[in-house]
Scaffold this motif. Structure first.
Motif, PDB file in Angstrom:
ATOM      1  N   ASP A  97      38.152  45.413  32.821  1.00  0.00           N
ATOM      2  CA  ASP A  97      38.996  45.420  32.490  1.00  0.00           C
ATOM      3  C   ASP A  97      39.432  44.782  33.895  1.00  0.00           C
ATOM      4  O   ASP A  97      39.355  45.969  34.448  1.00  0.00           O
ATOM      5  N   LEU A  98      39.920  43.686  34.075  1.00  0.00           N
ATOM      6  CA  LEU A  98      41.217  43.478  35.121  1.00  0.00           C
ATOM      7  C   LEU A  98      42.976  43.531  35.000  1.00  0.00           C
ATOM      8  O   LEU A  98      43.206  42.595  34.450  1.00  0.00           O
ATOM      9  N   LYS A  99      43.251  44.779  35.130  1.00  0.00           N
ATOM     10  CA  LYS A  99      44.658  45.036  35.184  1.00  0.00           C
ATOM     11  C   LYS A  99      45.321  44.158  36.041  1.00  0.00           C
ATOM     12  O   LYS A  99      45.917  45.146  36.856  1.00  0.00           O
ATOM     13  N   VAL A 100      45.225  43.066  36.458  1.00  0.00           N
ATOM     14  CA  VAL A 100      45.794  42.587  38.032  1.00  0.00           C
ATOM     15  C   VAL A 100      46.205  41.037  37.371  1.00  0.00           C
ATOM     16  O   VAL A 100      45.281  40.776  36.877  1.00  0.00           O
ATOM     17  N   GLU A 101      47.296  40.991  37.977  1.00  0.00           N
ATOM     18  CA  GLU A 101      47.707  39.625  37.611  1.00  0.00           C
ATOM     19  C   GLU A 101      47.042  38.622  38.752  1.00  0.00           C
ATOM     20  O   GLU A 101      46.819  37.577  38.679  1.00  0.00           O
ATOM     21  N   GLN A 102      46.878  38.881  39.676  1.00  0.00           N
ATOM     22  CA  GLN A 102      46.388  37.891  40.384  1.00  0.00           C
ATOM     23  C   GLN A 102      45.290  38.773  41.889  1.00  0.00           C
ATOM     24  O   GLN A 102      44.548  39.890  41.520  1.00  0.00           O
ATOM     25  N   GLU A 103      44.422  37.830  42.125  1.00  0.00           N
ATOM     26  CA  GLU A 103      43.218  37.916  42.906  1.00  0.00           C
ATOM     27  C   GLU A 103      43.948  39.337  43.984  1.00  0.00           C
ATOM     28  O   GLU A 103      44.660  39.621  44.315  1.00  0.00           O
ATOM     29  N   VAL A 104      42.979  40.213  43.678  1.00  0.00           N
ATOM     30  CA  VAL A 104      42.952  41.712  44.500  1.00  0.00           C
ATOM     31  C   VAL A 104      42.273  41.417  45.941  1.00  0.00           C
ATOM     32  O   VAL A 104      41.129  41.463  46.233  1.00  0.00           O
ATOM     33  N   ARG A 105      42.671  41.792  47.251  1.00  0.00           N
ATOM     34  CA  ARG A 105      42.281  41.461  48.170  1.00  0.00           C
ATOM     35  C   ARG A 105      41.912  41.884  48.986  1.00  0.00           C
ATOM     36  O   ARG A 105      43.158  42.500  49.209  1.00  0.00           O
ATOM     37  N   ILE A 106      40.983  42.629  49.769  1.00  0.00           N
ATOM     38  CA  ILE A 106      41.064  43.877  50.457  1.00  0.00           C
ATOM     39  C   ILE A 106      40.199  43.919  52.205  1.00  0.00           C
ATOM     40  O   ILE A 106      39.210  43.470  52.145  1.00  0.00           O
ATOM     41  N   ARG A 107      40.349  44.248  52.452  1.00  0.00           N
ATOM     42  CA  ARG A 107      39.658  44.634  53.989  1.00  0.00           C
ATOM     43  C   ARG A 107      38.662  45.743  54.124  1.00  0.00           C
ATOM     44  O   ARG A 107      39.617  46.741  54.153  1.00  0.00           O
TER      45      ARG A 107
ATOM     46  N   LYS B  61      32.660  50.739  31.265  1.00  0.00           N
ATOM     47  CA  LYS B  61      33.272  50.166  31.771  1.00  0.00           C
ATOM     48  C   LYS B  61      34.100  50.524  32.875  1.00  0.00           C
ATOM     49  O   LYS B  61      34.269  50.880  33.515  1.00  0.00           O
ATOM     50  N   ILE B  62      34.032  48.891  33.502  1.00  0.00           N
ATOM     51  CA  ILE B  62      34.278  48.730  35.066  1.00  0.00           C
ATOM     52  C   ILE B  62      36.190  48.341  35.323  1.00  0.00           C
ATOM     53  O   ILE B  62      37.189  47.218  34.356  1.00  0.00           O
ATOM     54  N   VAL B  63      37.073  49.122  35.652  1.00  0.00           N
ATOM     55  CA  VAL B  63      38.681  49.091  36.071  1.00  0.00           C
ATOM     56  C   VAL B  63      39.009  48.339  36.901  1.00  0.00           C
ATOM     57  O   VAL B  63      38.659  49.122  37.706  1.00  0.00           O
ATOM     58  N   LEU B  64      39.872  47.806  37.096  1.00  0.00           N
ATOM     59  CA  LEU B  64      40.294  46.670  38.926  1.00  0.00           C
ATOM     60  C   LEU B  64      41.829  47.284  38.636  1.00  0.00           C
ATOM     61  O   LEU B  64      42.083  46.708  37.232  1.00  0.00           O
ATOM     62  N   ALA B  65      43.129  47.954  39.426  1.00  0.00           N
ATOM     63  CA  ALA B  65      43.891  48.030  39.252  1.00  0.00           C
ATOM     64  C   ALA B  65      44.313  47.659  40.696  1.00  0.00           C
ATOM     65  O   ALA B  65      43.632  48.322  41.488  1.00  0.00           O
ATOM     66  N   GLN B  66      45.631  47.666  41.288  1.00  0.00           N
ATOM     67  CA  GLN B  66      46.564  47.976  41.914  1.00  0.00           C
ATOM     68  C   GLN B  66      47.827  48.647  42.098  1.00  0.00           C
ATOM     69  O   GLN B  66      48.204  48.322  41.312  1.00  0.00           O
ATOM     70  N   GLU B  67      47.641  49.307  42.714  1.00  0.00           N
ATOM     71  CA  GLU B  67      49.067  50.706  42.556  1.00  0.00           C
ATOM     72  C   GLU B  67      49.900  50.287  44.141  1.00  0.00           C
ATOM     73  O   GLU B  67      49.374  51.230  44.614  1.00  0.00           O
ATOM     74  N   ASP B  68      50.956  49.943  44.290  1.00  0.00           N
ATOM     75  CA  ASP B  68      51.314  49.290  45.579  1.00  0.00           C
ATOM     76  C   ASP B  68      50.454  48.451  46.747  1.00  0.00           C
ATOM     77  O   ASP B  68      49.313  47.775  46.191  1.00  0.00           O
ATOM     78  N   ASP B  69      50.270  49.363  47.610  1.00  0.00           N
ATOM     79  CA  ASP B  69      49.409  48.731  48.745  1.00  0.00           C
ATOM     80  C   ASP B  69      47.559  49.423  48.215  1.00  0.00           C
ATOM     81  O   ASP B  69      47.440  49.358  49.053  1.00  0.00           O
ATOM     82  N   LEU B  70      47.567  49.974  47.129  1.00  0.00           N
ATOM     83  CA  LEU B  70      45.595  50.707  46.942  1.00  0.00           C
ATOM     84  C   LEU B  70      45.503  49.905  46.275  1.00  0.00           C
ATOM     85  O   LEU B  70      45.997  49.734  44.772  1.00  0.00           O
ATOM     86  N   ALA B  71      44.260  49.769  46.012  1.00  0.00           N
ATOM     87  CA  ALA B  71      43.801  49.121  45.319  1.00  0.00           C
ATOM     88  C   ALA B  71      42.219  50.134  44.019  1.00  0.00           C
ATOM     89  O   ALA B  71      42.493  50.537  44.962  1.00  0.00           O
ATOM     90  N   VAL B  72      42.936  49.870  43.352  1.00  0.00           N
ATOM     91  CA  VAL B  72      42.412  50.897  42.709  1.00  0.00           C
ATOM     92  C   VAL B  72      40.880  50.913  41.316  1.00  0.00           C
ATOM     93  O   VAL B  72      40.768  49.690  40.907  1.00  0.00           O
ATOM     94  N   VAL B  73      40.126  51.305  42.083  1.00  0.00           N
ATOM     95  CA  VAL B  73      38.384  51.198  40.882  1.00  0.00           C
ATOM     96  C   VAL B  73      37.450  52.256  39.716  1.00  0.00           C
ATOM     97  O   VAL B  73      37.863  52.958  40.688  1.00  0.00           O
ATOM     98  N   ASP B  74      37.797  51.975  38.305  1.00  0.00           N
ATOM     99  CA  ASP B  74      37.797  53.472  38.085  1.00  0.00           C
ATOM    100  C   ASP B  74      35.915  52.813  36.988  1.00  0.00           C
ATOM    101  O   ASP B  74      36.063  51.576  36.730  1.00  0.00           O
TER     102      ASP B  74
END
Ligand code: ADP
Length: 275
Positions: free
Chosen positions: A139-149, A177-190
């Motif tokens: 479940d990709l709960k993001v509108e755009q690609e999440v890039r992190i360092r 289930k693998i979920v990706l979301a973004q909360e402000d400047d945090l990437a969250v993977v469940d």
């Protein structure tokens, strides 16, 4: 080091001497706790390594005494190999954790696409789940690609540890289930499973080294009790955190939060960061 239980009698006024006594007593509390932890850890480590060694010795002795045919010897060697594998895994994990404590492990930071990584993990999970017919969902709960360092290899190791636990502790036909979301400047993977779950009393301990909810069952599954300690180190070395919720018989959900910018400079003195 032999007796850290004694304390200075506490004063009951607020003068400097009483403050100093309180301060010394608190320091003794911390020392006592950390000595106890070290003792417990070396005890656990020796115990975990002694078990496969005892099995190796027992099987070898019996075979040397009774076995006659090549097949019998081959069976013993095959079984010995399993125990050797197990010891190797324990020692490797212990080494990783020991190095992480003295700052000898480095994180090789680069910009990477967490969205891509999650999709690759999803495809890998589907293969890993085939044998147990566990249904995998992403479940990709993001509108755009999440890039992190972050350190790509370590992050992958962290997620695969969580995924393999989810598979290990979920009965055939369950769900992952693998979920990706973004909360402000945090990437969250469940990583969420529909598995056996855990009682609340265990949740505070499962990130401790060698802690296992069900020791007997776990040995057969090949668990070492070190996986989640490594997962926690990787999340925290990235400046992130990990949390868990779980319900017995319903499943567990592990949630990793990672700052998109990576760890703050100088905040984790025990990790060497290479950019
Ligand atoms: P192990 O190698 O034993 O799996 P870990 O450190 O990875 O060690 O996990 C510690 C313990 O936490 C496990 O022994 C298991 O009891 C529990 N655990 C971890 N993940 C899950 C999960 N997804 N569902 C239920 N229990 C889990």
């Amino acid at each position: 080091a032999d007796n850290l239980t004694r304390r200075l009698p506490a004063g009951n006024n607020q003068d400097e001497l009483s403050q100093m006594v309180a301060c010394l007593n608190q320091m003794l509390d911390r020392l006592e706790k950390s000595f106890r932890r070290i003792r417990q850890f070396s005890g656990d480590a020796s115990h975990e390594l002694r078990t496969p060694l005892t099995i190796l010795r027992g099987e070898t002795e019996v075979t040397l005494r009774w076995a006659k045919t090549t097949d019998e010897f081959r069976d013993m060697l095959r079984s010995n190999m399993e125990e050797i594998d197990r010891m190797e895994r324990i020692i490797e994990s212990l080494l990783t954790l020991a190095k992480s404590e003295v700052g000898e492990l480095t994180l090789e930071m680069k910009q990477l696409s967490l969205s891509d990584m999650v999709q690759e993990l999803y495809l890998q999970s589907r293969i890993l789940c085939e044998a147990k017919q566990i249904k995998v969902e992403m479940d990709l709960k993001v509108e755009q690609e999440v890039r992190i360092r972050g350190d790509e290899l370590r992050l992958r190791q962290m997620f695969l540890n969580l995924i393999s636990n989810a598979i290990k502790y979920t009965p055939d036909g369950g769900e992952l289930k693998i979920v990706l979301a973004q909360e402000d400047d945090l990437a969250v993977v469940d990583i969420v499973d529909s598995g056996i779950g855990m009682h609340a009393e265990h949740l505070a301990h499962i990130f401790d080294r060698f802690y296992r909810v069900d020791k007997a069952r776990n040995r057969m599954d090949g668990g070492t009790g070190l996986g989640l300690a490594i997962v926690k180190w990787i999340a925290e070395a990235h400046g992130g955190s990990i949390s868990v919720t779980s319900e017995v018989g319903k499943g567990s959900s592990f949630s990793v939060r990672l700052p998109i910018q990576g760890p703050e400079e100088g905040k984790h003195p025990k990790t060497t960061i290479l950019d």
